[in-house]
Design an enzyme around this catalytic site. Structure first.
Site, PDB file in Angstrom:
ATOM      1  CD  GLU A  71      -1.230 -10.251   0.142  1.00  0.00           C
ATOM      2  OE1 GLU A  71      -1.011 -10.746  -1.316  1.00  0.00           O
ATOM      3  OE2 GLU A  71      -0.771 -10.049   1.052  1.00  0.00           O
ATOM      4  CD  GLU A  78       3.915  -7.521  -4.145  1.00  0.00           C
ATOM      5  OE1 GLU A  78       3.396  -8.155  -4.870  1.00  0.00           O
ATOM      6  OE2 GLU A  78       4.571  -7.454  -2.834  1.00  0.00           O
ATOM      7  CG  HIS A  89      15.150   2.191  -8.563  1.00  0.00           C
ATOM      8  ND1 HIS A  89      14.575   2.512  -8.122  1.00  0.00           N
ATOM      9  CD2 HIS A  89      15.422   3.186  -9.355  1.00  0.00           C
ATOM     10  CE1 HIS A  89      15.293   4.425  -7.644  1.00  0.00           C
ATOM     11  NE2 HIS A  89      16.124   4.101  -8.719  1.00  0.00           N
TER      12      HIS A  89
END
Length: 119
Positions: A71, A78, A89
């Site tokens: 995680e 991210e 994109h």
């Protein structure tokens, strides 16, 4: 910007300080990490209480810690993608989806380990 890297124990202490800062940041800002952290804490206590061998207990605890590691890596991916651009994109979506898939696989592995040991 150039700077001289610390060496020896100074570098080690800075590394630990930065790692703890990253952990605190994830706990404060990432709901999914915070939820997994709480779940892992509960599972850790359960793993200490169940009557299993030391090796089985190691598998139970390790699978939970792996959830947190994946995680954190997924969150880092991210964040890096969002740092580059917030526009949608296909490659950004692909990177984020693959990071999410890694988390899903880890969750399935954890459930499988727990089920095989406890059932």
């Amino acid at each position: 910007m150039l700077f001289e890297k610390k060496k020896g124990f100074g570098r080690l202490f800075d590394s630990i300080k930065n790692s703890l800062s990253g952990l605190a940041n994830a706990l404060l800002t990432e709901n999914s990490f915070r939820q997994l952290f709480i779940i892992t804490g509960i599972l850790f206590v359960i793993a200490l209480c169940v009557d299993v061998s030391a090796v089985e207990r190691l598998f139970l605890v390790s699978s939970c810690f792996l959830l947190l590691v994946v995680e954190l890596l997924n969150t880092a991916i991210e964040s890096a993608i969002d740092r580059v651009s917030l526009e949608i994109h296909p490659l950004s979506k692909r990177a984020k989806d693959i990071g999410g898939a890694a988390q899903l696989v880890t969750m399935l592995m954890t459930v499988t380990v727990w089920a095989m040991i406890l059932l």
